[in-house]
Write a protein that holds these residues in place. Sequence first.
Motif, mmCIF file in Angstrom:
data_model
loop_
_atom_site.group_PDB
_atom_site.id
_atom_site.type_symbol
_atom_site.label_atom_id
_atom_site.label_comp_id
_atom_site.label_asym_id
_atom_site.label_seq_id
_atom_site.Cartn_x
_atom_site.Cartn_y
_atom_site.Cartn_z
ATOM 1 N N ALA A 75 -2.652 -3.446 -3.290
ATOM 2 C CA ALA A 75 -3.191 -3.952 -1.798
ATOM 3 C C ALA A 75 -4.387 -4.250 -1.157
ATOM 4 O O ALA A 75 -4.140 -4.776 0.230
ATOM 5 C CB ALA A 75 -2.318 -2.488 -1.243
ATOM 6 N N CYS A 82 -7.616 0.039 -6.966
ATOM 7 C CA CYS A 82 -6.309 0.023 -5.783
ATOM 8 C C CYS A 82 -5.114 0.011 -7.310
ATOM 9 O O CYS A 82 -5.182 -1.365 -8.222
ATOM 10 C CB CYS A 82 -6.030 -1.338 -4.970
ATOM 11 N N THR A 86 -2.092 -1.078 -6.827
ATOM 12 C CA THR A 86 -1.035 -1.657 -6.317
ATOM 13 C C THR A 86 -1.370 -2.997 -6.202
ATOM 14 O O THR A 86 -0.110 -3.594 -5.474
ATOM 15 C CB THR A 86 -0.515 -0.927 -5.006
ATOM 16 N N CYS A 136 0.802 -0.835 -0.016
ATOM 17 C CA CYS A 136 0.335 -0.170 0.237
ATOM 18 C C CYS A 136 0.517 0.918 0.015
ATOM 19 O O CYS A 136 1.616 1.313 0.783
ATOM 20 C CB CYS A 136 -0.897 -0.122 1.027
ATOM 21 N N MET A 137 0.526 2.267 -0.722
ATOM 22 C CA MET A 137 1.799 3.663 -0.641
ATOM 23 C C MET A 137 0.322 4.599 -0.267
ATOM 24 O O MET A 137 0.458 6.200 -0.172
ATOM 25 C CB MET A 137 2.060 3.632 -2.171
ATOM 26 N N LEU A 138 -0.397 4.054 0.539
ATOM 27 C CA LEU A 138 -1.649 4.693 0.859
ATOM 28 C C LEU A 138 -2.089 6.210 -0.031
ATOM 29 O O LEU A 138 -1.718 7.298 -0.218
ATOM 30 C CB LEU A 138 -1.303 5.816 2.481
ATOM 31 N N CYS A 139 -2.180 5.913 -1.400
ATOM 32 C CA CYS A 139 -2.788 6.539 -2.301
ATOM 33 C C CYS A 139 -4.397 7.498 -1.817
ATOM 34 O O CYS A 139 -4.637 8.471 -2.725
ATOM 35 C CB CYS A 139 -2.688 6.786 -3.293
HETATM 36 S S1 SF4 Z 1 -6.264 2.059 -3.247
HETATM 37 FE FE1 SF4 Z 1 -4.618 0.975 -2.498
HETATM 38 S S2 SF4 Z 1 -2.646 1.833 -2.650
HETATM 39 FE FE2 SF4 Z 1 -4.112 3.001 -2.676
HETATM 40 S S3 SF4 Z 1 -4.451 3.465 0.074
HETATM 41 FE FE3 SF4 Z 1 -5.879 1.535 -0.830
HETATM 42 S S4 SF4 Z 1 -4.917 -0.129 -0.266
HETATM 43 FE FE4 SF4 Z 1 -3.159 1.574 -0.622
#
Ligand code: SF4
Length: 201
Positions: free
Chosen positions: A180, A176, A178, A125-128
């Motif tokens: 994640a 998402c 990535t 996860c990049m916390l986007c």
């Molecule tokens: S979309 Fe995916 S990468 Fe972005 S915050 Fe949510 S879990 Fe993390």
Amino acid sequence: MIKFNINDTEVEVEPGCTVLEAARQYEIEIPTLCYHEAVAPSGACRLCMVELKEGNWSKLVASCIYPAAEGINIYTETERVQNVRKWLFEMLLSKCPGSNEIKEMANKYGVSSTQFPIEDTDEKCMLCGLCTRICEEVVGLSAISIVDRGVHKKIGAPFLVPSDICVACGCCVTICPTGAMSSRIDSVRNAPSVTLTPVAL
Ligand code: SF4
Ligand code: SF4
Ligand code: FES
């Protein structure tokens, strides 16, 4: 209509368009991670940086939130843009080394390693924030959010306690970038055995 230049080629778009939307209309490639047309842009990842040049000065702007304006000159592949992109990809490889999607994207832009420390080799996860935004803006729920603080920030159900708010629509998994969310979604729901039906976004 608004006319301006991208890479010295004139483009013409509707008022209200962002630089990224204009570039996509003209099939000019700009990498993005936190942008998706289904939700409002947030400018979180900065990967869509482009250079705005005016006479002797220039500045980097995030194209997904920068409005197209008459007569501006935008460049998508200058040395400055490529340097910041490389730096951002290295940061991403250190922050979410478990994501094959990030690795593939970084590789495409010539970045295969990072000079920055890797804390968790499994992290994806990049916390986007795309997952939380789609849940709130499109699904109309707020079943997930960014919880905790600082380096402990993560995506999860409120207070990290599985709840019935999530309706298992699968939008967050689909959006998402990535990979994640697919491994995280079961910890959000009270009934993880329910099969998600990924939707097309
Ligand atoms: S979309 Fe995916 S990468 Fe972005 S915050 Fe949510 S879990 Fe993390
Ligand atoms: S699966 Fe749950 S958390 Fe994900 S978007 Fe749908 S309701 Fe929100
Ligand atoms: S795509 Fe523009 S800031 Fe992330």
